[in-house]
Design an enzyme around this catalytic site. Structure first.
Site, PDB file in Angstrom:
ATOM      1  N   SER A 239       0.831  -1.209   0.000  1.00  0.00           N
ATOM      2  CA  SER A 239       0.000   0.000   0.000  1.00  0.00           C
ATOM      3  C   SER A 239       0.851   1.239   0.000  1.00  0.00           C
ATOM      4  O   SER A 239       1.942   1.274   0.599  1.00  0.00           O
ATOM      5  CB  SER A 239      -0.895   0.000   1.240  1.00  0.00           C
ATOM      6  OG  SER A 239      -1.573   1.229   1.369  1.00  0.00           O
TER       7      SER A 239
ATOM      8  N   TYR B 191      -2.378   0.117   9.888  1.00  0.00           N
ATOM      9  CA  TYR B 191      -2.497  -0.538   8.579  1.00  0.00           C
ATOM     10  C   TYR B 191      -1.235  -0.325   7.749  1.00  0.00           C
ATOM     11  O   TYR B 191      -0.646  -1.274   7.225  1.00  0.00           O
ATOM     12  CB  TYR B 191      -3.719   0.002   7.829  1.00  0.00           C
ATOM     13  CG  TYR B 191      -3.759  -0.430   6.385  1.00  0.00           C
ATOM     14  CD1 TYR B 191      -4.021  -1.752   6.047  1.00  0.00           C
ATOM     15  CD2 TYR B 191      -3.513   0.479   5.360  1.00  0.00           C
ATOM     16  CE1 TYR B 191      -4.047  -2.149   4.726  1.00  0.00           C
ATOM     17  CE2 TYR B 191      -3.541   0.093   4.040  1.00  0.00           C
ATOM     18  CZ  TYR B 191      -3.806  -1.222   3.720  1.00  0.00           C
ATOM     19  OH  TYR B 191      -3.819  -1.624   2.416  1.00  0.00           O
TER      20      TYR B 191
ATOM     21  N   LYS C 132       1.619  -3.184   6.554  1.00  0.00           N
ATOM     22  CA  LYS C 132       2.009  -3.453   5.172  1.00  0.00           C
ATOM     23  C   LYS C 132       3.526  -3.352   4.997  1.00  0.00           C
ATOM     24  O   LYS C 132       4.141  -4.141   4.268  1.00  0.00           O
ATOM     25  CB  LYS C 132       1.287  -2.490   4.222  1.00  0.00           C
ATOM     26  CG  LYS C 132      -0.170  -2.824   3.999  1.00  0.00           C
ATOM     27  CD  LYS C 132      -0.318  -4.172   3.319  1.00  0.00           C
ATOM     28  CE  LYS C 132      -1.750  -4.504   2.973  1.00  0.00           C
ATOM     29  NZ  LYS C 132      -1.896  -5.782   2.282  1.00  0.00           N
TER      30      LYS C 132
END
Length: 321
Positions: free
Chosen positions: A117, A141, A145
């Site tokens: 991402s 998040y 990643k």
């Protein structure tokens, strides 16, 4: 050749499975259906309903179906929500990737394309992000990643894993009306659902340091994104070396307010968005260069913003909630 797609019943994953089918490669899908849809997986594609944390079942699926490579999308993908649910995010995205890599090692599968991402960059201090831009994620998040990329790097050193990670941000549109974004947090479904329900779409934050005060992002059509995953997997299967990371970016950002204008034009529904507070974990601007991916993967943005919006609207109309 057979490719295992984790999260292959989701919006992006199902488009990737479709793209592999069009390219003549077989797929197997592993998905726990926490956010995916069984009907998104074609009837002729083997489907295993389980979490990637279930390493034994994933190992067995790889062995039984003769898997040669993995495309890994399964995970918890909501940056803003991850701020409130950090432990769940790390469990799904970090422990899940560890379990998947263990399963690959057990099944003697040594090739993987990882869905990373642009959230790994946080709020960059440059106008155009490249693969050399510092990684300073601002949400669990984004952190998870980045850790996933590290895990692939370390597995490559330990037991010869062949890998690449694709970094991207807002994936939108639909290649076919049967596959569509059902996320409760992504901009396009939020806006289109509001219009269908007779509500006014909302902008979260208009005080960002951007030209119109709203977040600026790279919006990528899901069909273009899916094609890049297929090319990357095929190159790994052919024994070609790839860079550890690639940005799948447009090089040209679009603001949330500009998306609202495009939605009004595509739907024929005139509206003035409501203004709400910022969402935690949302950086002001991320626009990435896709030059490296163009060089190695033939990456191209073949859909305009207008086409992205029209295809998403068509899919939403064909599938009322």
């Amino acid at each position: 050749m057979t490719v295992l797609v984790t999260g292959g019943a989701g919006y992006i994953g199902s488009h990737i499975v479709r793209a592999f089918g069009l390219a003549g490669l077989d797929c197997v899908v592993v998905d726990d259906l926490s956010s995916g849809h069984r009907e998104f997986v074609p009837d002729d594609v083997p489907f295993v309903e389980c979490s990637i944390l279930d390493s034994a079942t994933v190992t067995r699926a790889m062995s039984e179906h003769g898997v040669d490579a993995v495309v890994h999308l399964a995970g918890f993908k909501y940056a803003g929500v991850s701020v409130q649910r950090p432990l769940h995010t790390y469990e799904q995205n970090v422990q899940g990737t560890v379990a998947l890599l263990r399963a690959m090692h057990e099944a003697d599968v040594d090739k993987i394309v990882f869905s990373s991402s642009a959230a790994v960059y946080g709020t960059p201090d440059v106008d155009l992000v490249t693969e050399q831009t510092s990684t300073t994620p601002e949400s669990p998040y984004g952190e998870s990643k980045l850790i996933g990329e590290w895990l692939l790097r370390d597995a490559a050193k330990a037991f010869g894993l062949h890998h690449t990670s694709l970094r991207y941000f807002n994936v939108v549109g639909s290649a076919v009306p049967e596959l569509y974004d059902t996320s409760p947090h992504n901009l396009f479904p939020l806006v289109l659902d509001a219009l269908v329900d007779g509500r006014t779409p909302r902008i979260n934050g208009t005080d960002y340091p951007t030209p119109d005060g709203t977040c600026v992002r790279d919006y990528v059509h899901v069909a273009d994104l899916a094609d890049a995953h297929v090319v990357a997997a095929k190159k790994l299967l052919a024994g070609e070396d790839l860079e550890p990371v690639y940005n799948l970016g447009s090089g040209d950002g679009v603001s949330v307010r500009e998306i609202m204008t495009a939605v009004a034009a595509a739907t024929g529904i005139d509206f003035e968005p409501e203004i709400a507070d910022r969402r935690p974990g949302d950086p002001a601007r991320i626009v990435a260069s896709g030059e490296l991916a163009t060089r190695d993967l033939g990456w191209t943005m073949s859909h305009s913003v207008e086409e992205m919006v029209r295809s998403a609207w068509q899919a939403r109309q064909n599938h009322p909630a």
